[in-house]
Design a protein around this motif. Structure first.
Motif, PDB file in Angstrom:
ATOM      1  N   LEU A 149       0.834  -1.204   0.000  1.00 59.96           N
ATOM      2  CA  LEU A 149       0.000   0.000   0.000  1.00 59.96           C
ATOM      3  C   LEU A 149       0.872   1.258   0.000  1.00 59.96           C
ATOM      4  O   LEU A 149       0.591   2.215  -0.723  1.00 59.96           O
ATOM      5  N   LEU A 150       1.933   1.239   0.792  1.00 57.92           N
ATOM      6  CA  LEU A 150       2.817   2.406   0.823  1.00 57.92           C
ATOM      7  C   LEU A 150       3.438   2.671  -0.550  1.00 57.92           C
ATOM      8  O   LEU A 150       3.516   3.819  -1.000  1.00 57.92           O
ATOM      9  N   ALA A 151       3.852   1.602  -1.209  1.00 57.86           N
ATOM     10  CA  ALA A 151       4.403   1.762  -2.560  1.00 57.86           C
ATOM     11  C   ALA A 151       3.342   2.334  -3.498  1.00 57.86           C
ATOM     12  O   ALA A 151       3.631   3.192  -4.335  1.00 57.86           O
ATOM     13  N   GLY A 152       2.111   1.861  -3.316  1.00 54.94           N
ATOM     14  CA  GLY A 152       1.009   2.363  -4.130  1.00 54.94           C
ATOM     15  C   GLY A 152       0.734   3.833  -3.888  1.00 54.94           C
ATOM     16  O   GLY A 152       0.374   4.582  -4.801  1.00 54.94           O
ATOM     17  N   LYS A 153       0.896   4.263  -2.641  1.00 53.20           N
ATOM     18  CA  LYS A 153       0.673   5.668  -2.314  1.00 53.20           C
ATOM     19  C   LYS A 153       1.703   6.567  -2.971  1.00 53.20           C
ATOM     20  O   LYS A 153       1.443   7.737  -3.246  1.00 53.20           O
TER      21      LYS A 153
ATOM     22  N   ASP B 149      -9.185  11.164  -9.952  1.00 60.21           N
ATOM     23  CA  ASP B 149      -8.649  11.071  -8.589  1.00 60.21           C
ATOM     24  C   ASP B 149      -9.319   9.930  -7.821  1.00 60.21           C
ATOM     25  O   ASP B 149      -8.670   9.233  -7.032  1.00 60.21           O
ATOM     26  N   THR B 150     -10.616   9.728  -8.062  1.00 58.79           N
ATOM     27  CA  THR B 150     -11.310   8.604  -7.434  1.00 58.79           C
ATOM     28  C   THR B 150     -10.771   7.275  -7.949  1.00 58.79           C
ATOM     29  O   THR B 150     -10.549   6.333  -7.178  1.00 58.79           O
ATOM     30  N   GLY B 151     -10.522   7.216  -9.253  1.00 56.81           N
ATOM     31  CA  GLY B 151      -9.986   5.987  -9.835  1.00 56.81           C
ATOM     32  C   GLY B 151      -8.651   5.612  -9.219  1.00 56.81           C
ATOM     33  O   GLY B 151      -8.412   4.446  -8.889  1.00 56.81           O
ATOM     34  N   VAL B 152      -7.790   6.592  -9.064  1.00 55.77           N
ATOM     35  CA  VAL B 152      -6.485   6.339  -8.440  1.00 55.77           C
ATOM     36  C   VAL B 152      -6.678   5.758  -7.045  1.00 55.77           C
ATOM     37  O   VAL B 152      -6.059   4.752  -6.670  1.00 55.77           O
ATOM     38  N   ARG B 153      -7.557   6.370  -6.291  1.00 49.22           N
ATOM     39  CA  ARG B 153      -7.770   5.932  -4.912  1.00 49.22           C
ATOM     40  C   ARG B 153      -8.450   4.556  -4.856  1.00 49.22           C
ATOM     41  O   ARG B 153      -8.179   3.757  -3.963  1.00 49.22           O
ATOM     42  N   ALA B 154      -9.328   4.311  -5.814  1.00 52.99           N
ATOM     43  CA  ALA B 154     -10.056   3.034  -5.823  1.00 52.99           C
ATOM     44  C   ALA B 154      -9.122   1.868  -6.135  1.00 52.99           C
ATOM     45  O   ALA B 154      -9.158   0.838  -5.457  1.00 52.99           O
ATOM     46  N   TYR B 155      -8.305   2.025  -7.164  1.00 51.24           N
ATOM     47  CA  TYR B 155      -7.341   0.956  -7.495  1.00 51.24           C
ATOM     48  C   TYR B 155      -6.389   0.737  -6.320  1.00 51.24           C
ATOM     49  O   TYR B 155      -6.062  -0.398  -5.960  1.00 51.24           O
ATOM     50  N   HIS B 176      -3.503   1.734 -12.584  1.00 53.75           N
ATOM     51  CA  HIS B 176      -3.519   2.699 -11.483  1.00 53.75           C
ATOM     52  C   HIS B 176      -2.657   3.925 -11.781  1.00 53.75           C
ATOM     53  O   HIS B 176      -3.097   5.076 -11.622  1.00 53.75           O
ATOM     54  N   SER B 177      -1.438   3.705 -12.263  1.00 54.08           N
ATOM     55  CA  SER B 177      -0.558   4.852 -12.493  1.00 54.08           C
ATOM     56  C   SER B 177      -0.968   5.644 -13.725  1.00 54.08           C
ATOM     57  O   SER B 177      -0.712   6.849 -13.795  1.00 54.08           O
ATOM     58  N   VAL B 178      -1.634   4.991 -14.667  1.00 53.64           N
ATOM     59  CA  VAL B 178      -2.139   5.745 -15.824  1.00 53.64           C
ATOM     60  C   VAL B 178      -3.294   6.649 -15.380  1.00 53.64           C
ATOM     61  O   VAL B 178      -3.400   7.796 -15.826  1.00 53.64           O
ATOM     62  N   GLU B 179      -4.130   6.144 -14.490  1.00 52.77           N
ATOM     63  CA  GLU B 179      -5.194   6.992 -13.941  1.00 52.77           C
ATOM     64  C   GLU B 179      -4.583   8.210 -13.241  1.00 52.77           C
ATOM     65  O   GLU B 179      -5.128   9.311 -13.304  1.00 52.77           O
TER      66      GLU B 179
END
Lengths: 219, 265
Positions: A149-153, B149-155, B176-179
């Motif tokens: 999760l941290l990496a994802g953040k 921004d929601t998509g990033v948070r959702a993934y 996720h990173s493309v969003e």
């Protein structure tokens, strides 16, 4: 040694050389040949991220210490923000790793002309895109859900950076998520790359004086 | 919003709800005949059962269908926006065309990956929530920014649920990173056309509209570390610290954001 040619072009650069020492050195992780071993397991992946963040933070620190001529207000805002974000990432990893952290690395930016906008933004684009691909590729190597999760953040912030830098270079085009950097999976486009450490490390090694080894990283 | 699998899940929890939502069962959706019965009544009952259903750990298929539902939402949003003459300022058309291309690719990818398990596209109604979304460019960009921004948070919120499904985790991260790239440019365009320099490519504190999209983004505790107190960050502003980390959203938090756009399933 670091090639100082570019730095000497700007006034006040003498003071900048000290910035290349990025953190307190510890020598427990240095092998006899001075190779920096990132280590194994999740700690190794965190050190891998720490190494990349050190590189990025040092780069943007230098960028804002010796800004290229004609840097626009928008560019200054973006590059200053990114510098601060990368410093946050670097210090986060350093603190989180504690005694397991690799030493402060010595970057080698001799291939970058800090007085030239295209050179600086081109390097920034490379670092951000590489960072995104590196975190994406490291995700499946992480065992701990907390670390994942941290990496994802962090990776999504790197992607926000990449988008902004690319848009500075090619404004109002599709370049912010350009077909030149995205990849296809099973014939469907629109994906960022996911690149393993074994490919990322050789690509970033020219920007680091220390020899970095990911030989013990999970794969 | 993974409406379909939620419905599957809640059936295991709440027998009465099954009766209320009989027309909405996943079996009906999987059966094209049944899709005609998807009723406006579904969203009403939906919110009441959702919290129970979310108590279960979603499977990888659940997560992908959740992602697919969000991608359907984004794809339709850009299909309408890009197809509406005069809506998007000419100079920004290539940006939204590129975003739309990716969202369509994400939908197609997830549909292919899920094959027979793929949920059907819901019926969306964007003007029901933002009446001027397809007539006013600033509103369009505002909704674009919020969806991305929601998509990033959702993934991000689902990464942990895919940790044992390595290939799927990697695919999800690659979307996720493309969003996030999309979100960054949508945010920066909004900042420019609104003249609000505080809207940058990254999320500052928990600031932004709609508020639910940005709730929790002001977090500065990462892992066990309270970052403002960490060595080496003395000169970094609190706002910059919040910008450096994006935060996840849970499925039910995303539901509250995306649900109002769903007219029927």
């Amino acid at each position: 040694m670091v090639n100082r040619r570019y730095f000497l072009r700007s006034a006040g650069v003498a003071a900048a050389t000290g910035a290349f020492i990025l953190g307190a050195c510890t020598d427990h992780d240095i092998q006899g040949d001075q190779t920096v071993d990132l280590g194994s397991g999740d700690v190794g992946i965190l050190n891998y991220a720490y190494a990349l963040e050190q590189l990025e933070a040092a780069f943007y620190t230098q960028v804002m210490m010796t800004p290229y001529a004609g840097m626009s207000a928008e560019e200054k805002m973006i590059l200053t923000d990114i510098r601060d974000h990368e410093i946050v990432h670097r210090q986060f990893f350093k603190a989180a790793l504690g005694g397991a952290a690799i030493k402060g690395l010595t970057p080698n930016f001799s291939s970058i002309n800090f007085s030239d906008r295209a050179s600086v933004l081109g390097a920034a684009k490379l670092f951000e895109d590489t960072g995104v691909q590196a975190y994406n590729g490291a995700g499946k190597l992480i065992v701990s859900a907390d670390y994942l999760l941290l990496a994802g953040k962090i990776v999504s912030v790197e992607a926000r950076h990449a988008s902004a830098i690319r848009d500075l270079l090619m404004p109002n085009t599709g370049s912010f998520a350009g077909d030149d950097v995205l990849v296809s999976i099973m014939g469907f486009g629109g994906f960022d790359g996911a690149v393993p450490p074994s490919v990322i490390l050789p690509a970033v090694q020219p920007f680091v004086m220390d020899k970095i080894s990911g030989a013990n990283l999970p794969s | 919003m993974n409406i379909f699998n939620i419905i599957d899940s809640f059936q295991k929890f709440d027998g009465d709800a099954v009766g209320r939502l009989e027309h909405a069962s996943r079996r009906m959706f999987m059966n094209r005949i049944g899709s005609k019965l998807a009723a406006a009544a579904i969203p009403v009952a939906f919110g009441t059962i959702v919290n129970k259903a979310f108590g279960a750990t979603p499977t990888a298929t659940d997560v992908l269908n959740y992602a697919l539902t969000l991608e359907y939402l984004e794809n339709e949003f850009y299909m309408i926006g890009n197809g509406t003459s005069g809506l998007i300022k000419t100079e920004y058309a290539p940006v939204f065309t590129q975003i739309g291309k990716h969202e369509k690719a994400h939908v197609d990818f997830l549909v292919a990956a899920l094959a027979a398990s793929a949920v059907k596209k819901p019926t969306f109604d964007f003007p029901a929530v933002f009446p001027t979304v397809f007539t006013d460019f600033a509103t369009f960009v505002t909704v674009s920014k919020a969806l991305e921004d929601t998509g990033v948070r959702a993934y991000k919120g689902q990464a942990g649920n895919l940790i044992t499904s390595k290939p799927l985790l990697e695919y999800a991260l690659q979307i996720h990173s493309v969003e996030a790239r999309h979100a960054s440019i949508a945010r920066r365009i909004l900042g420019k056309i609104s003249g609000d320099a505080t809207i940058k490519g990254w999320i500052s504190n928990d600031t932004g509209f709609p508020a639910a999209v940005y709730a929790g983004e002001g977090n500065v505790v990462q892992g066990t570390l309270n970052l403002p107190g960490v060595a080496g960050l003395e000169a970094i502003s609190f706002t910059n610290i919040t910008e450096a980390f994006d935060e996840p959203l849970t499925m039910d938090e995303v539901l509250k954001i995306a649900g109002p756009f769903i007219k029927a399933m």
